[in-house]
Design a protein around this motif. Structure first.
Motif, PDB file in Angstrom:
ATOM      1  N   SER A  94     -53.158 -10.113-128.122  1.00 45.82           N
ATOM      2  CA  SER A  94     -51.856 -10.393-128.730  1.00 45.82           C
ATOM      3  C   SER A  94     -50.752 -10.371-127.689  1.00 45.82           C
ATOM      4  O   SER A  94     -49.872 -11.245-127.660  1.00 45.82           O
ATOM      5  CB  SER A  94     -51.567  -9.379-129.840  1.00 45.82           C
ATOM      6  N   HIS A  95     -50.785  -9.375-126.819  1.00 45.56           N
ATOM      7  CA  HIS A  95     -49.770  -9.288-125.767  1.00 45.56           C
ATOM      8  C   HIS A  95     -49.859 -10.480-124.813  1.00 45.56           C
ATOM      9  O   HIS A  95     -48.831 -10.985-124.336  1.00 45.56           O
ATOM     10  CB  HIS A  95     -49.925  -7.981-124.993  1.00 45.56           C
ATOM     11  N   TYR A  96     -51.099 -10.921-124.534  1.00 47.47           N
ATOM     12  CA  TYR A  96     -51.249 -12.077-123.646  1.00 47.47           C
ATOM     13  C   TYR A  96     -50.579 -13.308-124.248  1.00 47.47           C
ATOM     14  O   TYR A  96     -49.765 -13.971-123.597  1.00 47.47           O
ATOM     15  CB  TYR A  96     -52.727 -12.379-123.366  1.00 47.47           C
ATOM     16  N   VAL A  97     -50.931 -13.663-125.495  1.00 50.68           N
ATOM     17  CA  VAL A  97     -50.412 -14.910-126.059  1.00 50.68           C
ATOM     18  C   VAL A  97     -48.919 -14.811-126.365  1.00 50.68           C
ATOM     19  O   VAL A  97     -48.215 -15.820-126.358  1.00 50.68           O
ATOM     20  CB  VAL A  97     -51.206 -15.347-127.315  1.00 50.68           C
ATOM     21  N   GLU A  98     -48.427 -13.606-126.589  1.00 46.84           N
ATOM     22  CA  GLU A  98     -46.989 -13.451-126.794  1.00 46.84           C
ATOM     23  C   GLU A  98     -46.225 -13.633-125.488  1.00 46.84           C
ATOM     24  O   GLU A  98     -45.149 -14.242-125.470  1.00 46.84           O
ATOM     25  CB  GLU A  98     -46.706 -12.077-127.397  1.00 46.84           C
ATOM     26  N   SER A  99     -46.784 -13.121-124.383  1.00 39.33           N
ATOM     27  CA  SER A  99     -46.073 -13.204-123.103  1.00 39.33           C
ATOM     28  C   SER A  99     -46.317 -14.524-122.388  1.00 39.33           C
ATOM     29  O   SER A  99     -45.410 -15.082-121.756  1.00 39.33           O
ATOM     30  CB  SER A  99     -46.491 -12.041-122.197  1.00 39.33           C
ATOM     31  N   GLU A 100     -47.534 -15.059-122.458  1.00 36.76           N
ATOM     32  CA  GLU A 100     -47.885 -16.254-121.696  1.00 36.76           C
ATOM     33  C   GLU A 100     -47.711 -17.543-122.492  1.00 36.76           C
ATOM     34  O   GLU A 100     -47.464 -18.601-121.916  1.00 36.76           O
ATOM     35  CB  GLU A 100     -49.333 -16.155-121.207  1.00 36.76           C
ATOM     36  N   PHE A 116     -66.535 -14.432-132.062  1.00 33.09           N
ATOM     37  CA  PHE A 116     -66.561 -12.992-131.813  1.00 33.09           C
ATOM     38  C   PHE A 116     -66.823 -12.739-130.342  1.00 33.09           C
ATOM     39  O   PHE A 116     -67.798 -13.245-129.774  1.00 33.09           O
ATOM     40  CB  PHE A 116     -67.631 -12.285-132.644  1.00 33.09           C
ATOM     41  N   LEU A 117     -65.937 -11.946-129.718  1.00 33.41           N
ATOM     42  CA  LEU A 117     -66.080 -11.584-128.314  1.00 33.41           C
ATOM     43  C   LEU A 117     -66.756 -10.220-128.229  1.00 33.41           C
ATOM     44  O   LEU A 117     -66.196  -9.215-128.650  1.00 33.41           O
ATOM     45  CB  LEU A 117     -64.708 -11.542-127.627  1.00 33.41           C
ATOM     46  N   HIS A 118     -67.952 -10.186-127.661  1.00 33.41           N
ATOM     47  CA  HIS A 118     -68.717  -8.940-127.603  1.00 33.41           C
ATOM     48  C   HIS A 118     -68.305  -8.055-126.434  1.00 33.41           C
ATOM     49  O   HIS A 118     -68.630  -6.860-126.430  1.00 33.41           O
ATOM     50  CB  HIS A 118     -70.212  -9.253-127.501  1.00 33.41           C
ATOM     51  N   ILE A 119     -67.641  -8.611-125.431  1.00 32.24           N
ATOM     52  CA  ILE A 119     -67.226  -7.842-124.262  1.00 32.24           C
ATOM     53  C   ILE A 119     -65.733  -7.540-124.359  1.00 32.24           C
ATOM     54  O   ILE A 119     -65.048  -8.058-125.250  1.00 32.24           O
ATOM     55  CB  ILE A 119     -67.561  -8.590-122.957  1.00 32.24           C
ATOM     56  N   PRO A 120     -65.183  -6.704-123.476  1.00 30.26           N
ATOM     57  CA  PRO A 120     -63.765  -6.352-123.589  1.00 30.26           C
ATOM     58  C   PRO A 120     -62.843  -7.536-123.343  1.00 30.26           C
ATOM     59  O   PRO A 120     -63.162  -8.464-122.607  1.00 30.26           O
ATOM     60  CB  PRO A 120     -63.576  -5.291-122.494  1.00 30.26           C
ATOM     61  N   GLN A 137     -59.583  -2.282-131.440  1.00 29.06           N
ATOM     62  CA  GLN A 137     -58.176  -2.607-131.646  1.00 29.06           C
ATOM     63  C   GLN A 137     -57.456  -2.787-130.320  1.00 29.06           C
ATOM     64  O   GLN A 137     -56.514  -3.578-130.220  1.00 29.06           O
ATOM     65  CB  GLN A 137     -57.504  -1.489-132.464  1.00 29.06           C
ATOM     66  N   SER A 138     -57.894  -2.083-129.283  1.00 30.67           N
ATOM     67  CA  SER A 138     -57.274  -2.265-127.971  1.00 30.67           C
ATOM     68  C   SER A 138     -57.469  -3.691-127.460  1.00 30.67           C
ATOM     69  O   SER A 138     -56.586  -4.243-126.785  1.00 30.67           O
ATOM     70  CB  SER A 138     -57.853  -1.267-126.962  1.00 30.67           C
ATOM     71  N   ASP A 139     -58.608  -4.310-127.783  1.00 27.03           N
ATOM     72  CA  ASP A 139     -58.833  -5.701-127.390  1.00 27.03           C
ATOM     73  C   ASP A 139     -57.893  -6.636-128.139  1.00 27.03           C
ATOM     74  O   ASP A 139     -57.373  -7.599-127.568  1.00 27.03           O
ATOM     75  CB  ASP A 139     -60.288  -6.106-127.665  1.00 27.03           C
ATOM     76  N   VAL A 140     -57.686  -6.375-129.428  1.00 28.73           N
ATOM     77  CA  VAL A 140     -56.735  -7.166-130.212  1.00 28.73           C
ATOM     78  C   VAL A 140     -55.342  -7.059-129.601  1.00 28.73           C
ATOM     79  O   VAL A 140     -54.616  -8.063-129.459  1.00 28.73           O
ATOM     80  CB  VAL A 140     -56.714  -6.700-131.688  1.00 28.73           C
ATOM     81  N   GLY A 184     -65.690   0.676-126.152  1.00 29.72           N
ATOM     82  CA  GLY A 184     -65.148   0.323-127.462  1.00 29.72           C
ATOM     83  C   GLY A 184     -65.530   1.324-128.531  1.00 29.72           C
ATOM     84  O   GLY A 184     -64.765   1.570-129.473  1.00 29.72           O
ATOM     85  N   ALA A 185     -66.716   1.945-128.382  1.00 33.20           N
ATOM     86  CA  ALA A 185     -67.195   2.904-129.375  1.00 33.20           C
ATOM     87  C   ALA A 185     -66.288   4.115-129.498  1.00 33.20           C
ATOM     88  O   ALA A 185     -66.303   4.816-130.518  1.00 33.20           O
ATOM     89  CB  ALA A 185     -68.611   3.358-129.006  1.00 33.20           C
ATOM     90  N   ALA A 186     -65.472   4.385-128.478  1.00 32.55           N
ATOM     91  CA  ALA A 186     -64.620   5.574-128.504  1.00 32.55           C
ATOM     92  C   ALA A 186     -63.587   5.508-129.621  1.00 32.55           C
ATOM     93  O   ALA A 186     -63.123   6.556-130.095  1.00 32.55           O
ATOM     94  CB  ALA A 186     -63.925   5.752-127.156  1.00 32.55           C
ATOM     95  N   GLU A 187     -63.204   4.306-130.062  1.00 32.48           N
ATOM     96  CA  GLU A 187     -62.230   4.206-131.161  1.00 32.48           C
ATOM     97  C   GLU A 187     -62.809   4.700-132.475  1.00 32.48           C
ATOM     98  O   GLU A 187     -62.073   5.183-133.338  1.00 32.48           O
ATOM     99  CB  GLU A 187     -61.754   2.755-131.310  1.00 32.48           C
ATOM    100  N   GLN A 188     -64.136   4.574-132.631  1.00 38.63           N
ATOM    101  CA  GLN A 188     -64.778   5.037-133.861  1.00 38.63           C
ATOM    102  C   GLN A 188     -65.305   6.460-133.726  1.00 38.63           C
ATOM    103  O   GLN A 188     -65.209   7.253-134.660  1.00 38.63           O
ATOM    104  CB  GLN A 188     -65.955   4.113-134.216  1.00 38.63           C
TER     105      GLN A 188
END
Length: 467
Positions: free
Chosen positions: A200-206, A158-162, A193-196, A396-400
């Motif tokens: 996802s975009h990183y591993v798809e592109s890189e 679990f990554l606690h930071i962005p 979800q923005s972190d996900v 991150g709290a802004a999503e909730q």
């Protein structure tokens, strides 16, 4: 029931009242399974004293049904793994501050070496059916080191930071190795979800990863499950603090002292990610654009000391001293100080009373993984006359917490306008917004967070041998 093994940079006795948020979150699961918590002791060994094995001996003691296992680090390990790489590279990059990152190959090597050390020591304690939960940016490659040593356990991270966008992450010289290391886990959780999406975009592109399901990515001959698991607070424990003597006394004291004025409150670590100078500029604009708040609104800004041996933090402290002094000099009266700036720790048991006495909370980081102050403020409010939360859209709290007043902290004029809106908001609107916020904070609490992650981890297929 499988035993839970938690690994983090630092450990904490989950039975002590001063235990940190992670200890509170994991206490029940650790106690139910007779679990183990493994990490650095916080102490430094003498580099010149004894052999390497002596310096890294495990210290083990029990707290109820939980085993706490810690090891010391040498000064060089601490300076490279913790100060140099974790907090000199990963922390600034993940908070979008490439200008503050110090890319040094010595730091990267020290980071790898300590993660290898953690893996070697942890392996001696594992039972065949253990489930491992690794926490945060200090230990990204730990699972890869464990797998290399033959570990076939189910492992979550679990990554606690962005998680930053791909091009920012790619600025780290070791970025490919770091992200590849995450595929040694079975489940990787993020705060939002923005972190996900960024990952996802990183591993798809890189890494040319392909999606093999709604929450699964395949790369490096492994399939990884990812998801957003926003961490919550222990609402019941916080309510107890609010009812306790210190909480009630703080509320009464603030209510009486500021009976003629409205309190605005910020509670943060002194960190460049928290947007503190921007917040002070916004408060200044509030006083300039809405002069009715002069001699009426007071900002209490608590900025707890943080990493004061790092130059960037020393610069931030001087800037905050200057900004707060200028506002008090320009706007203050004999009986009114616009900003009360407190650069020290405030006891947690007093915070509920301080939150409850405040009309507006300013939680305006430039970037934050979650920010639990926002949720604590909501939990502490009087439902019949609640204060209002002004929240950065980059937390991150802004999503909730969508019923808060969401702001762009870089837009200090817009933030000042939002603060004014919070100060004059009608009671019925404040109640409606708070009711929705409080319901979500209670439902998606810290127990919900840990149970959701561990349930998802238990249901994953193990990374080893996936197709």
């Amino acid at each position: 029931m499988s035993r839970l093994v938690v690994v983090s940079n630092r450990t904490s006795d989950p039975r002590k009242s001063a235990a940190g948020g992670l200890a509170v979150a994991l206490r029940e699961s650790l106690e139910q399974t007779g679990g183990v918590w493994f990490g650095w002791s916080g102490k430094l060994s003498d580099d010149t004293e004894g052999g390497a094995a002596d310096r890294h001996g495990l210290e083990i003691h029990t707290s109820g049904n939980v085993t706490l296992a810690t090891l010391d680090l040498t000064r060089d390990e601490h300076d490279t793994y913790y100060v140099g790489y974790s907090n000199g590279v990963l922390w600034p990059v993940c908070h979008y501050r490439l200008d503050l990152a110090k890319f040094d190959t010595r730091f990267a090597e020290g980071y790898r070496r300590v993660n290898r050390l953690f893996a070697r020591k942890l392996l001696t304690m594992l039972k065949p059916d253990d489930i491992l939960w690794v926490h945060d940016y200090h230990l990204i490659p730990l699972a890869a080191e464990l797998r290399a040593a033959g570990c076939n356990h189910r492992i979550g991270f679990f990554l606690h930071i962005p998680m930053p966008p791909p091009l920012i992450m790619a600025a780290i010289p070791e970025h490919e190795w770091l992200m590849r290391s995450l595929f040694a886990y079975d489940l990787v959780g993020f705060q939002a979800q923005s972190d996900v999406t960024h990952f996802s975009h990183y591993v798809e592109s890189e890494a040319r990863a392909v999606r093999v399901g709604p929450n699964h990515l395949r790369a490096f001959n492994r399939t990884l499950q990812v998801g957003a698991f926003p961490i919550g607070i222990d609402v019941e424990e916080f309510a107890r603090l609010a009812r306790a003597k210190e909480g009630r006394e703080m509320f009464a004291r603030m209510r009486d002292e500021y009976s003629r004025r409205r309190l605005l409150l910020g509670v943060d670590r002194l960190d460049y990610s928290k947007g503190l100078p921007q917040r002070i500029h916004a408060f200044r604009q509030l006083l300039e654009r809405y002069p009715e708040n002069r001699d009426s609104a007071t900002l209490i800004q608590i900025a707890s000391p943080s990493r004061e041996d790092v130059g960037a933090y020393d610069d931030l402290r001087r800037e905050m001293d200057s900004l707060c002094g200028e506002i008090n000099g320009d706007f203050g009266e004999l009986d009114w100080m616009p900003v009360r700036y407190i650069h020290r720790n405030v006891a947690r048991k007093r915070l509920p009373g301080l939150y409850r006495a405040s009309r507006v909370a300013l939680v305006t980081p430039l970037r934050d993984g979650m920010n639990l102050v926002a949720k604590e403020f909501i939990a502490a409010q009087d439902p019949a006359d609640p204060g209002m939360l002004v929240l950065s859209r980059f937390a991150g709290a802004a999503e909730q917490l969508t019923e808060a007043l969401l702001v762009n902290p870089y837009d200090t004029q817009g933030t000042a306008d939002a603060i004014q809106r919070a100060l004059v908001m009608p009671l019925d609107e404040r109640i409606n917004r708070h009711t929705a916020l409080a319901d979500r904070v209670r439902k998606e609490n810290v127990r919900w967070w840990s149970e959701s992650f561990l349930k998802a981890l238990a249901e994953t297929e193990m990374a080893s041998g996936k197709t």
